[in-house]
Design a protein around this motif. Structure first.
Motif, PDB file in Angstrom:
ATOM      1  N   GLU A 155       0.943  -1.144  -0.054  1.00 43.29           N
ATOM      2  CA  GLU A 155       0.079   0.021   0.019  1.00 43.29           C
ATOM      3  C   GLU A 155       0.750   1.296  -0.040  1.00 43.29           C
ATOM      4  O   GLU A 155       2.039   1.334   0.470  1.00 43.29           O
ATOM      5  N   PRO A 156       0.293   2.307  -0.771  1.00 46.13           N
ATOM      6  CA  PRO A 156       1.015   3.611  -0.683  1.00 46.13           C
ATOM      7  C   PRO A 156       0.941   4.214   0.815  1.00 46.13           C
ATOM      8  O   PRO A 156       0.252   3.824   1.411  1.00 46.13           O
ATOM      9  N   LYS A 157       2.207   4.881   1.033  1.00 46.13           N
ATOM     10  CA  LYS A 157       2.227   5.525   2.354  1.00 46.13           C
ATOM     11  C   LYS A 157       1.676   7.161   2.355  1.00 46.13           C
ATOM     12  O   LYS A 157       2.292   7.815   1.511  1.00 46.13           O
ATOM     13  N   ARG A 158       0.816   7.335   3.066  1.00 48.86           N
ATOM     14  CA  ARG A 158       0.450   8.797   3.194  1.00 48.86           C
ATOM     15  C   ARG A 158       1.048   9.382   4.353  1.00 48.86           C
ATOM     16  O   ARG A 158       1.381   9.071   5.532  1.00 48.86           O
ATOM     17  N   THR A 159       1.709  10.563   4.071  1.00 45.76           N
ATOM     18  CA  THR A 159       2.465  11.522   4.972  1.00 45.76           C
ATOM     19  C   THR A 159       1.960  12.823   5.218  1.00 45.76           C
ATOM     20  O   THR A 159       1.414  13.424   4.300  1.00 45.76           O
ATOM     21  N   TYR A 160       1.531  12.992   6.644  1.00 48.51           N
ATOM     22  CA  TYR A 160       0.684  14.050   7.012  1.00 48.51           C
ATOM     23  C   TYR A 160       2.026  15.106   7.410  1.00 48.51           C
ATOM     24  O   TYR A 160       2.996  14.930   8.061  1.00 48.51           O
ATOM     25  N   SER A 161       1.877  16.383   6.634  1.00 51.01           N
ATOM     26  CA  SER A 161       2.961  17.386   6.905  1.00 51.01           C
ATOM     27  C   SER A 161       2.430  18.838   7.151  1.00 51.01           C
ATOM     28  O   SER A 161       1.095  18.961   6.927  1.00 51.01           O
ATOM     29  N   PHE A 162       3.003  19.753   7.470  1.00 49.35           N
ATOM     30  CA  PHE A 162       2.609  21.081   8.030  1.00 49.35           C
ATOM     31  C   PHE A 162       3.907  22.011   7.810  1.00 49.35           C
ATOM     32  O   PHE A 162       5.022  21.569   8.128  1.00 49.35           O
ATOM     33  N   GLU A 163       3.733  23.005   7.091  1.00 48.65           N
ATOM     34  CA  GLU A 163       4.684  24.323   6.752  1.00 48.65           C
ATOM     35  C   GLU A 163       4.137  25.339   7.893  1.00 48.65           C
ATOM     36  O   GLU A 163       3.299  26.175   7.575  1.00 48.65           O
ATOM     37  N   ALA A 164       5.000  25.631   8.980  1.00 49.27           N
ATOM     38  CA  ALA A 164       4.506  26.353  10.076  1.00 49.27           C
ATOM     39  C   ALA A 164       5.138  27.754   9.663  1.00 49.27           C
ATOM     40  O   ALA A 164       6.413  28.096   9.314  1.00 49.27           O
ATOM     41  N   ASP A 165       4.523  29.041   9.787  1.00 53.03           N
ATOM     42  CA  ASP A 165       4.893  30.284   9.771  1.00 53.03           C
ATOM     43  C   ASP A 165       5.104  30.932  11.092  1.00 53.03           C
ATOM     44  O   ASP A 165       5.829  31.809  11.304  1.00 53.03           O
ATOM     45  N   GLY A 166       4.572  30.142  12.032  1.00 51.29           N
ATOM     46  CA  GLY A 166       4.590  30.821  13.403  1.00 51.29           C
ATOM     47  C   GLY A 166       4.296  29.656  14.380  1.00 51.29           C
ATOM     48  O   GLY A 166       3.803  28.656  14.072  1.00 51.29           O
ATOM     49  N   VAL A 167       5.130  29.661  15.364  1.00 55.85           N
ATOM     50  CA  VAL A 167       5.045  28.550  16.650  1.00 55.85           C
ATOM     51  C   VAL A 167       4.890  29.403  17.965  1.00 55.85           C
ATOM     52  O   VAL A 167       5.823  30.113  18.160  1.00 55.85           O
ATOM     53  N   LEU A 168       3.991  28.810  18.925  1.00 58.87           N
ATOM     54  CA  LEU A 168       4.168  29.196  19.987  1.00 58.87           C
ATOM     55  C   LEU A 168       4.430  27.878  20.966  1.00 58.87           C
ATOM     56  O   LEU A 168       3.796  26.800  20.854  1.00 58.87           O
ATOM     57  N   LEU A 169       5.423  28.047  21.817  1.00 54.52           N
ATOM     58  CA  LEU A 169       5.862  26.766  22.537  1.00 54.52           C
ATOM     59  C   LEU A 169       5.414  27.116  24.024  1.00 54.52           C
ATOM     60  O   LEU A 169       5.760  28.250  24.524  1.00 54.52           O
ATOM     61  N   LYS A 170       4.562  26.129  24.609  1.00 54.96           N
ATOM     62  CA  LYS A 170       4.134  26.410  25.949  1.00 54.96           C
ATOM     63  C   LYS A 170       5.249  26.342  26.970  1.00 54.96           C
ATOM     64  O   LYS A 170       5.946  25.214  26.861  1.00 54.96           O
ATOM     65  N   GLN A 171       5.246  27.130  27.921  1.00 55.48           N
ATOM     66  CA  GLN A 171       6.181  27.379  28.977  1.00 55.48           C
ATOM     67  C   GLN A 171       5.890  26.770  30.205  1.00 55.48           C
ATOM     68  O   GLN A 171       4.782  26.855  30.581  1.00 55.48           O
TER      69      GLN A 171
END
Length: 171
Positions: A155-171
């Motif tokens: 079976e083919p493999k589906r890849t889920y991706s994301f190109e982020a332009d901004g990220v918030l990292l919880k502290q």
């Protein structure tokens, strides 16, 4: 005269070798709970906030409706699984305990801390790609897999991706 023909032939070769990929953008109307509280975040890339961010489970539902080549402008929250150990130039996020999303950063414009962990809010474009069975078998062969392991790829493999332009990292 031969030089002019040669230069024109080279020019035609460059123009004809162009490899355009067509993508379609999908707009989805989604109602979202505002779960923003007075949380402290470290911000990377474009300035964003946590309002209207989709949960990772809800985002995974949207990913499953997408076809390869589709893109979706979105904002989501998820938990970091792994960050690039060399520069912080990518990270993987846990979506639902079974699926992960590979996040890269727009134009390599920013990086995550190498020791980043916990919850993040990412804003940008979600997209899906698919690797064919033949290509997966080729990769397995290159990796030295056994004939049985290679033939088990059906079976083919589906890849889920994301190109982020901004990220918030919880502290």
């Amino acid at each position: 005269m031969k030089k002019i023909i040669f230069v024109l032939a080279i020019g035609v070769a460059f123009v004809s070798c162009k490899n355009d990929k067509k993508t379609t953008e999908k707009e989805v109307d989604v109602t979202v709970e505002d779960t923003s509280k007075d949380m402290a975040y470290a911000s990377f890339g474009m300035e964003i906030n946590d309002a209207d961010a989709l949960s990772s489970d809800r985002m995974m539902e949207l990913y499953k409706t997408m076809k390869p080549g589709d893109t979706l402008n979105s904002k989501m929250t998820a938990k970091i699984v792994e960050v690039c150990s060399k520069k912080g130039c990518w990270m993987t996020l846990d979506m639902d305990g079974e699926n992960e999303v590979m996040v890269k950063f727009k134009d390599y414009g920013f990086f995550m801390p190498l020791n980043a962990e916990g919850d993040v809010v990412v804003n940008g474009k979600a997209y899906v790609s698919e690797t064919s069975v033949d290509e997966l078998r080729h990769y397995a062969e290159d990796a030295g897999k056994t004939k049985e392991e290679i033939e088990a790829i059906t079976e083919p493999k589906r890849t889920y991706s994301f190109e982020a332009d901004g990220v918030l990292l919880k502290q």
